[in-house]
Design a protein around this motif. Structure first.
Motif, mmCIF file in Angstrom:
data_model
loop_
_atom_site.group_PDB
_atom_site.id
_atom_site.type_symbol
_atom_site.label_atom_id
_atom_site.label_comp_id
_atom_site.label_asym_id
_atom_site.label_seq_id
_atom_site.Cartn_x
_atom_site.Cartn_y
_atom_site.Cartn_z
ATOM 1 N N ASP A 4 15.073 66.223 -41.785
ATOM 2 C CA ASP A 4 14.698 65.932 -40.393
ATOM 3 C C ASP A 4 13.835 67.045 -39.803
ATOM 4 O O ASP A 4 12.845 66.778 -39.112
ATOM 5 N N ALA A 5 14.201 68.300 -40.076
ATOM 6 C CA ALA A 5 13.421 69.422 -39.542
ATOM 7 C C ALA A 5 12.011 69.419 -40.133
ATOM 8 O O ALA A 5 11.018 69.660 -39.423
ATOM 9 N N THR A 6 11.922 69.111 -41.419
ATOM 10 C CA THR A 6 10.606 69.057 -42.076
ATOM 11 C C THR A 6 9.728 67.996 -41.427
ATOM 12 O O THR A 6 8.559 68.225 -41.115
ATOM 13 N N LEU B 254 13.999 78.712 -41.255
ATOM 14 C CA LEU B 254 12.644 78.994 -41.736
ATOM 15 C C LEU B 254 11.663 77.919 -41.246
ATOM 16 O O LEU B 254 10.570 78.210 -40.772
ATOM 17 N N ILE B 255 12.085 76.659 -41.361
ATOM 18 C CA ILE B 255 11.237 75.541 -40.933
ATOM 19 C C ILE B 255 10.935 75.661 -39.442
ATOM 20 O O ILE B 255 9.788 75.516 -39.011
ATOM 21 N N ASP C 21 4.998 75.323 -37.922
ATOM 22 C CA ASP C 21 3.704 74.999 -37.310
ATOM 23 C C ASP C 21 2.523 75.449 -38.164
ATOM 24 O O ASP C 21 1.400 74.979 -37.963
ATOM 25 N N TYR C 22 2.769 76.352 -39.103
ATOM 26 C CA TYR C 22 1.685 76.883 -39.943
ATOM 27 C C TYR C 22 1.785 76.420 -41.389
ATOM 28 O O TYR C 22 1.048 76.887 -42.238
ATOM 29 N N VAL C 23 2.711 75.506 -41.642
ATOM 30 C CA VAL C 23 3.003 75.106 -43.028
ATOM 31 C C VAL C 23 2.736 73.610 -43.217
ATOM 32 O O VAL C 23 3.158 72.794 -42.403
ATOM 33 N N ALA D 192 7.410 78.008 -50.115
ATOM 34 C CA ALA D 192 8.486 77.897 -51.106
ATOM 35 C C ALA D 192 9.764 78.434 -50.470
ATOM 36 O O ALA D 192 9.965 79.642 -50.368
ATOM 37 N N ALA D 193 10.623 77.505 -50.038
ATOM 38 C CA ALA D 193 11.829 77.878 -49.283
ATOM 39 C C ALA D 193 12.972 78.145 -50.250
ATOM 40 O O ALA D 193 13.948 77.398 -50.309
ATOM 41 N N ASP D 194 12.832 79.215 -51.006
ATOM 42 C CA ASP D 194 13.818 79.531 -52.049
ATOM 43 C C ASP D 194 15.019 80.268 -51.463
ATOM 44 O O ASP D 194 15.226 81.456 -51.723
ATOM 45 N N LEU D 195 15.784 79.555 -50.652
ATOM 46 C CA LEU D 195 16.963 80.143 -50.014
ATOM 47 C C LEU D 195 18.193 79.333 -50.396
ATOM 48 O O LEU D 195 18.095 78.129 -50.641
ATOM 49 N N PRO D 196 19.363 79.972 -50.421
ATOM 50 C CA PRO D 196 20.552 79.288 -50.929
ATOM 51 C C PRO D 196 21.326 78.473 -49.900
ATOM 52 O O PRO D 196 22.325 77.850 -50.255
ATOM 53 N N THR D 197 20.903 78.474 -48.624
ATOM 54 C CA THR D 197 21.685 77.712 -47.635
ATOM 55 C C THR D 197 20.788 76.797 -46.793
ATOM 56 O O THR D 197 19.626 77.111 -46.539
ATOM 57 N N VAL D 198 21.383 75.696 -46.362
ATOM 58 C CA VAL D 198 20.674 74.767 -45.479
ATOM 59 C C VAL D 198 20.330 75.462 -44.162
ATOM 60 O O VAL D 198 19.218 75.316 -43.641
#
Ligand code: 5BU
Length: 264
Positions: free
Chosen positions: A79-81, A48-49, A54-56, A36-42
């Motif tokens: 793209d990162a995802t 985080l990604i 690699d573990y998500v 759950a990437a609950d962060l306010p910025t790209v």
């Protein structure tokens, strides 16, 4: 390990293609973690990604949390995802009439164009699912819906009868990949799994390896117990991104959840 061996009856009985995609990714990464990437910025989400991807197995977003959102920037998250081989899951919690849900899949955030999965309430009846599915049709993409059968927040109104009606709605739709089950209660999860059977997934927020209680009414249970009780994915936010050492944390969530699946 091959996904069909690890997942057994779930692999055989789930019909939605993205459920198999999830099971395949999980077997490759040996992890049931949905972050759950609950962060306010790209920038924060992309970091985080790159650090933890690699573990998500799937990245869960709240796109409307991102300050100064624009689609071009958001593409970096998409793209990162993809480059980390994860599914992209927008926890939108749709709850309106079908036509409006369809429109809300477009608009500013254009969720239909990048999300593989979304959450929806069932409170407005079954047509909300058709609205969501129609939006994916419009852009010729395949997506799956996770219906909120339970919630982790204290005092929520998703009582037993509501949960059962939600499962009836889910059973009737090929677009429903599965349900959200409450990770803070092993007994509720077990009950949910016995009613759902093997044909749909249960994904579970409200899990944490150490905290007993979150802020503002969030409740937690142990991720291993959740998986043993029948949950197929653990949705973890602050347990990982607020940890002093997010990489060690995600590894721990990954290996303990994967171990629990094999034990199950
Ligand atoms: P946490 O930091 O691990 O507590 O974050 C949990 C995430 O799961 C957060 O993004 C919530 O929106 C989401 N969630 C939840 O906590 N409980 C629920 O019942 C549902 C979603 Br549905």
């Amino acid at each position: 390990m091959k996904a069909e061996d690890a997942w057994g009856p779930r692999w055989v009985n789930c019909a939605h293609p993205l459920s198999h995609e999830f099971m395949r990714i999980s077997s490759e990464k040996q992890s049931l973690v949905v972050l759950a990437a609950d962060l306010p910025t790209v920038d924060g989400i992309v970091e985080l990604i790159e650090e933890l991807g690699d573990y998500v197995c799937a990245l869960k977003t709240h796109v409307d949390m991102v300050e100064g959102f624009n689609m071009e920037e958001w593409r970096r998250v998409v793209d990162a995802t993809r480059s980390k081989g994860m599914l992209l899951f927008e926890d939108r919690k749709f709850a309106d009439i079908g036509r409006v849900a369809q429109t809300q899949m477009g608009g500013l955030y254009d969720i239909r164009s990048w999300a593989d999965l979304v959450t929806s309430h069932s409170v407005s009846g079954p047509d909300v699912i058709d609205g969501i599915a129609t939006a994916w049709d419009e852009v010729e993409r395949i997506g799956g819906v996770l219906l909120l059968a339970q919630m982790s927040s204290s005092g929520n109104l998703l009582v037993e009868g509501y949960t059962e009606s939600t499962l009836d709605i889910g059973k009737a739709s090929p677009h429903v990949l599965g349900y959200i089950g409450n990770g803070s209660s092993v007994s509720e999860l077990r009950e949910l799994r016995s009613k759902v059977g093997d044909g749909r997934m249960i994904w579970t927020p409200g899990v944490n390896l150490s905290a007993e209680e979150g802020i503002l009414g969030q409740r937690y249970g142990h991720p291993v117990e959740a998986v043993l009780a029948g949950s197929d994915a653990i949705i973890v936010g602050s347990g990982i991104h607020k940890s002093d050492d997010p990489l060690s944390a995600v590894r721990e969530y990954a290996s303990s959840s994967w171990g629990a699946l094999l034990e199950r």
